[in-house]
Scaffold this active site. Structure first.
Site, PDB file in Angstrom:
ATOM      1  N   LEU A   1       0.770  -1.550  -0.167  1.00  0.00           N
ATOM      2  CA  LEU A   1       0.004   0.204  -0.327  1.00  0.00           C
ATOM      3  C   LEU A   1       1.011   1.121  -0.213  1.00  0.00           C
ATOM      4  CD1 LEU A   1      -2.993   1.621   0.146  1.00  0.00           C
ATOM      5  CD2 LEU A   1      -2.339   1.148   2.672  1.00  0.00           C
ATOM      6  N   TYR A   2       1.192   0.716   0.728  1.00  0.00           N
ATOM      7  CA  TYR A   2       3.216   2.316   1.213  1.00  0.00           C
ATOM      8  C   TYR A   2       2.942   2.569  -0.694  1.00  0.00           C
ATOM      9  CZ  TYR A   2       7.543   4.676   1.394  1.00  0.00           C
ATOM     10  OH  TYR A   2       8.674   5.762   1.286  1.00  0.00           O
ATOM     11  N   ALA A   3       4.115   1.375  -1.775  1.00  0.00           N
ATOM     12  CA  ALA A   3       4.132   1.703  -2.578  1.00  0.00           C
ATOM     13  C   ALA A   3       2.739   2.323  -3.560  1.00  0.00           C
ATOM     14  CB  ALA A   3       5.091   0.286  -3.287  1.00  0.00           C
TER      15      ALA A   3
ATOM     16  N   THR B   1       0.527   4.324  -2.614  1.00  0.00           N
ATOM     17  CA  THR B   1       0.061   5.585  -1.970  1.00  0.00           C
ATOM     18  C   THR B   1       1.577   6.740  -3.118  1.00  0.00           C
ATOM     19  OG1 THR B   1       1.261   5.564  -0.301  1.00  0.00           O
ATOM     20  CG2 THR B   1      -0.610   5.066   0.209  1.00  0.00           C
ATOM     21  N   LYS B   2       2.600   6.201  -3.088  1.00  0.00           N
ATOM     22  CA  LYS B   2       3.570   6.958  -3.411  1.00  0.00           C
ATOM     23  C   LYS B   2       3.405   6.756  -5.520  1.00  0.00           C
ATOM     24  CE  LYS B   2       6.193   8.344  -0.681  1.00  0.00           C
ATOM     25  NZ  LYS B   2       6.654   9.435  -0.186  1.00  0.00           N
TER      26      LYS B   2
END
Length: 430
Positions: A242-244, A246-247
């Site tokens: 999810l971090y990736a 959002t980036k």
């Protein structure tokens, strides 16, 4: 956002009266009135009581809310202007978001050293020990950098900062970091990395003049790519976390605001940044802590005993890349939220170009700490971690003059020296 409802709201108690005592069970109206008040009291208690500190949702609300220390007033404005004042001939005035973070602290200090105006912004959340962030804050304050305590979603605060200072540039580093934490608290990534980024861009596009913006993307956007080294032209539509995601969303949002409003935007894809004053959630950091404490450390391996490797990039090299991106950023072309012409839109890899197996990282730490690590091999979990990262930096080299110069051995030596000094040679708990 402030909570004005007190926890005593539910403590409803009727005063005893002989008159009420005589009538309460003999009149349907009195009965109805009495029970109405009882139910009203229960509703108030249930819906408006302050959240329990033991609740994960309540804890997250407290950590992520827009409540900040007070800001505004002549003294506050004077301090903001003083910190943001340019002191070199060709200096720039930069708002650094996430200034109390790892990269933010180093970038802010470097800008201040060369005479640029620097104002920090940070919400000092507790994703990791806030005491470390406060120590970084004290470090910056000694060099003349003031960090405003606030959230990037607080539009009123952002607008006030741009009203007080006509920033020429924004270095946007505030974000919810970490790959694995997204499985615990996904909402924090949406709040910071997407909503927060849009909040900042909304204020920037309406500013007059509009600032040029450099912001932190991530090597994580390459996701499940198997082609190495990773190049800026490679596909980034297979995020593994999810971090990736959002980036990656941030990069698409950048394109939109550049296209519609003429904002100058440069995204920097950082590759596993490490060094003094680093983040405790990073492997090199907590490996160091656990090795010194004699605890077992988990080392991941891919399927069929495959090697897990990272393109570790020393913080000083990242800072050079950040400053070069600021220095080469062209002016935004909009005015008051209206685009006047095409604006610059860029993305660069900032890595070290030399992937190192995580087992080698541990070997180096053992030598530097003079302690043998207790290793536990684990299969790489499906939590967003990828097997390897490897940066192609030819574009950054050509356009920014970016040339990383610190190998992992040298960089870890500096980190360990700082760690032992800051935490009292491992005796003080990290």
């Amino acid at each position: 956002m402030k909570e004005n409802v007190q926890s005593t709201l539910g403590k409803f108690k009727m005063e005893k009266s002989p008159y009420i005592h005589r009538l309460r069970w003999h009149s349907p109206i009195v009965k109805l009135t009495f029970w109405s008040f009882v139910f009203l009291g229960l509703i108030l208690v249930f819906f408006f009581r302050p959240p329990s500190s033991s609740s994960p949702m309540a804890s997250d609300f407290s950590r992520r809310s827009l409540r900040t220390s007070s800001w505004g007033g002549p003294a506050w404005e004077k301090r903001v202007r003083s910190s943001a004042k340019v002191r070199s001939r060709n200096g720039i005035s930069v708002l650094v978001t996430g200034a109390a973070g790892f990269v933010g602290t180093h970038v802010s200090a470097a800008l201040k050293r060369r005479g640029d105006g620097v104002l920090g912004l940070d919400n000092f959340n507790d994703y990791y020990d806030p005491a470390l962030k406060r120590a970084r804050q004290a470090l910056l304050e000694r060099s003349g950098v003031y960090i405003v305590e606030g959230d990037i979603n607080d539009k009123a605060l952002l607008e006030k900062l741009f009203e007080v200072v006509a920033f020429t540039h924004v270095m946007h580093l505030a974000a919810q970091a970490g790959v694995r934490y997204a499985m615990i608290n996904p909402g924090s990534y949406i709040h910071s990395n997407i909503a927060g980024f849009i909040s900042l861009l909304e204020v920037c596009k309406s500013a007059n003049p509009q600032p040029a913006i450099v912001w932190a993307s991530s090597s994580s956007v390459y996701g499940l790519n198997t082609k190495v080294p990773f190049s800026e032209k490679d596909r980034t539509d297979q995020p593994a976390s999810l971090y990736a995601a959002t980036k990656k969303a941030g990069e698409e949002i950048s394109h939109t605001y550049n296209h519609i409003y003429g904002l100058s935007l440069t995204g920097l894809r950082f590759f596993t940044v490490y060094g003094p004053w680093g983040r405790p959630d990073m492997a090199y950091f907590f490996f160091t802590k656990d090795i010194l404490k004699g605890k077992s450390i988990q080392i991941f391996e891919a399927a069929n005993h495959g090697t897990v490797a990272r393109d570790f990039t020393y913080i000083d090299d990242i800072v050079k890349g950040c400053l070069a991106a600021l220095d080469t950023a062209e002016k935004s072309t909009g005015s008051g939220g209206k685009k006047k012409g095409p604006a610059q839109l860029r993305v660069f890899n900032l890595g070290n170009t030399s992937p190192v197996p995580v087992t080698n990282l541990v070997n180096i730490l053992e030598r530097l700490l003079k302690v043998k690590a207790k290793r536990s091999l684990m299969k790489l979990p499906r939590n967003g971690d990828v097997q390897f990262t490897h940066a192609n930096i030819s574009l950054a080299s050509r356009e920014l003059g970016y040339k990383p110069s610190t190998d992992l051995q040298s960089g870890l030596k500096k980190f360990v020296k700082w760690y032992l000094s800051y935490y009292g040679e491992g005796k003080k708990s990290a």
